[in-house]
Design an enzyme around this catalytic site. Structure first.
Site, PDB file in Angstrom:
ATOM      1  N   ASP A 150      64.121 -58.007 -73.039  1.00 52.04           N
ATOM      2  CA  ASP A 150      63.235 -56.874 -73.301  1.00 52.04           C
ATOM      3  C   ASP A 150      62.047 -56.839 -72.332  1.00 52.04           C
ATOM      4  OD1 ASP A 150      62.362 -54.737 -75.294  1.00 52.04           O
ATOM      5  OD2 ASP A 150      60.604 -56.048 -75.314  1.00 52.04           O
ATOM      6  N   GLU A 207      66.210 -55.380 -69.272  1.00 52.83           N
ATOM      7  CA  GLU A 207      65.652 -54.037 -69.420  1.00 52.83           C
ATOM      8  C   GLU A 207      64.649 -53.825 -68.300  1.00 52.83           C
ATOM      9  OE1 GLU A 207      63.169 -51.012 -72.293  1.00 52.83           O
ATOM     10  OE2 GLU A 207      62.568 -53.088 -72.135  1.00 52.83           O
TER      11      GLU A 207
HETATM   12  C1  GLC Z   1      61.349 -52.211 -74.945  1.00 54.48           C
HETATM   13  C2  GLC Z   1      62.136 -51.818 -76.174  1.00 54.48           C
HETATM   14  C3  GLC Z   1      61.269 -50.947 -77.031  1.00 54.48           C
HETATM   15  C4  GLC Z   1      60.064 -51.746 -77.451  1.00 54.48           C
HETATM   16  C5  GLC Z   1      59.330 -52.293 -76.235  1.00 54.48           C
HETATM   17  C6  GLC Z   1      58.330 -53.325 -76.622  1.00 54.48           C
HETATM   18  O1  GLC Z   1      61.056 -51.125 -74.145  1.00 54.48           O
HETATM   19  O2  GLC Z   1      63.345 -51.228 -75.818  1.00 54.48           O
HETATM   20  O3  GLC Z   1      61.948 -50.438 -78.135  1.00 54.48           O
HETATM   21  O4  GLC Z   1      59.198 -50.941 -78.196  1.00 54.48           O
HETATM   22  O5  GLC Z   1      60.197 -52.906 -75.315  1.00 54.48           O
HETATM   23  O6  GLC Z   1      58.960 -54.512 -76.998  1.00 54.48           O
END
Ligand code: GLC
Length: 517
Positions: free
Chosen positions: A191, A254
């Site tokens: 993440d 991500e």
């Molecule tokens: C990422 C996740 C999102 C979350 C953020 C903070 O972007 O996909 O849903 O709110 O990280 O952890």
């Protein structure tokens, strides 16, 4: 094919209105039927749920809302027995402010864990240390009156950022990966990866000249010094080393970055991520020239041996059926499942779920609460999975945590499973075709033709050539077809097969997969 499960909204087994692990377990048969290779489950760790699980208060347990560690073990076991892999979300950038590490860190400047988070003296006149913004609105710095310092949070103030320059933090967080690998987890989706390391000097971010009021306020500044820092690659290498301690594990990142920066995270000589998530189908306008250029740019940018991947939707962005419309969502599914590289599908997109407007008094997402009224909220794409036409859409016997879509009686898994022309059947047939056709699963990619409305490309492996012809417009189109004796394998309308002559007629919103002689 990776299938993303947003656990709160997938399947509720105990009528509390929120999905859980036994619920997921009870739907594995469906996922196997669909043809899923791996499930990625958004966070299921203990959490105060300020950001619905992305605020973790214990990295090595399961939140009671979702079940127990033993529920988790049995999920992994059953998934593996059905030949499906299990990928967890790993949230290294920040913990919850309720995590014992932060509770200790906040206790005082002398605490042994003080340096596990990012504490700074105020700027001039008590102002925050720099101009960095929280992704969810306002300054990224929160004042702590007791210790007279600010702490940094890239997201909510309930999500303080860990200090990844501290070796103790690193060691503790690598052990988290090992804890789950030892339990049989097949990989992680990491993440907020681009934020994990920040500029050592915490320099101000510059303004984005393209921003204008009315847009997401976070975008007012370019995250030049708060994301995608050179030192991040060292951390990625370490993640990879930990994963390599185990056989056949996958690391997905991500990373909302330009293609050029994104592909850097494959690393050199296989030392980086296996799959830096490619979100560009979500970001690119749904027009044939733009999509065609995107595919070319991405294919050309991939380093040697890097395996591509494509994402069409997730729990943070408007659903594909809403972005491109119901008719084009079929074309988008065909694109996703015939491009070169691992596709990731978001739960519910396979039945064509759309964004559900959420009345103000039912809003759950903290982003919408902090920055109301400009459309940043993520509840619309997080509504419960529609399983049946029955009460609670077959998702819950209780009161769902977010409202159900108004069309769940028509749009649901049960109904579409029995309909040979449904969106769900289209997904299943595309996945099945992809699995049994080497040209589609592992073959090369070559562009063939595109104009304002049409996108035609070829996939080939060994002696087999497969062409994909997509009509991104709402009008019928004809393509001169120099290859007689090609045969339709699949239409997005699921009503067509047979040979193609000197020209290829595509109906409005139609896509075709064809085998070539
Ligand atoms: C990422 C996740 C999102 C979350 C953020 C903070 O972007 O996909 O849903 O709110 O990280 O952890």
């Amino acid at each position: 094919m990776i299938y993303q499960i947003y656990p709160r909204s997938f399947m509720d087994s105990n009528a509390d209105g929120t999905g859980d692990l036994p619920g997921i377990n009870s739907r594995l048969e469906y996922l196997e039927w669909l043809g899923v290779d791996a499930i990625w489950i958004s966070p299921i760790y203990p959490s105060p749920m300020a950001d619905f699980g992305y605020d973790v208060s214990n990295y090595t347990d399961i939140d009671p809302l979702f079940g127990t560690l033993s529920d988790f073990d049995s999920l992994v076991q059953t998934a593996h027995a059905h030949d499906m892999r299990v990928i967890l979300d790993y949230v290294p950038n920040h913990s919850s402010d309720q995590h014992p590490w932060f509770v200790a860190s906040r206790a005082g400047r002398d605490d042994a864990r003080r340096d596990w988070y990012l504490w700074h003296e105020p700027g001039a006149d008590g102002a925050p240390p720099n101009n960095w913004l929280s992704s969810f609105g306002g300054s990224a710095w929160e004042w702590d009156p007791a210790s007279a310092q600010y702490y940094y949070h890239a997201y909510l103030k309930q999500q303080p950022d860990l200090n990844w320059r501290n070796p103790e933090v690193q060691a503790a967080m690598y052990d988290v990966l090992r804890f789950w690998f030892n339990r049989g987890v097949d990989g992680f989706r990491i993440d907020a990866l681009r934020q994990v390391i920040k500029d050592a000097e915490f320099r101000d971010n510059p303004p984005d000249p393209n921003w204008n009021p009315g847009r997401d306020p976070y975008r007012r500044l370019l995250p030049l010094h708060s994301a995608d820092q050179p030192e991040l690659m060292d951390i990625v290498h370490r993640f990879r080393e930990v994963a390599e301690e185990y056989p056949e594990r996958v690391l997905i990142g991500e990373l909302w970055l330009t293609i050029e920066r994104l592909v850097a995270y494959y690393g050199r000589e296989g030392r980086g991520l296996h799959l830096p998530f490619n979100f560009h189908l979500i970001l690119t306008p749904w027009q044939a020239p733009a999509i065609s250029a995107l595919i070319d740019t991405y294919e050309a940018a991939l380093p040697p041996k890097a395996w591509p991947n494509w994402v069409l939707g997730n729990h943070d962005r408007s659903r594909v059926a809403t972005r491109v419309g119901a008719a084009q969502a079929r074309v988008a599914a065909m694109l996703l499942l015939t491009l070169r590289g691992t596709p990731t599908l978001y739960n519910g997109d396979e039945i064509g779920m759309h964004d559900v407007p959420i009345p103000a008094h039912l809003v759950q997402d903290p982003f919408e609460k902090n920055v109301p009224g400009i459309g940043v909220g993520r509840d619309p794409e997080r509504t419960p999975m529609q399983w049946t036409a029955g009460p609670g859409a077959g998702f819950t016997a209780g009161m769902p945590w977010l409202p159900l879509a108004d069309d769940y009686r028509e749009v649901n898994v049960e109904r579409q499973r029995g309909d040979p022309k449904s969106m769900l059947t289209l997904h299943r047939r595309l996945i099945e075709l992809r699995r049994r056709t080497a040209a589609l699963s592992v073959g090369g990619y070559a562009p063939v033709y595109n104009d304002d409305d049409l996108l035609v490309y070829e996939r080939q492996a060994d002696d087999m050539r497969v062409r994909v012809a997509l009509n991104l417009s709402h009008a019928a189109r004809t393509i001169p077809w120099s290859e007689p004796k090609s045969t339709v394998m699949l239409s997005t309308h699921l009503d067509r097969d047979g040979e193609v002559g000197e020209q290829l007629d595509l109906r409005a919103d139609e896509g075709l997969v064809l085998t070539m002689p």
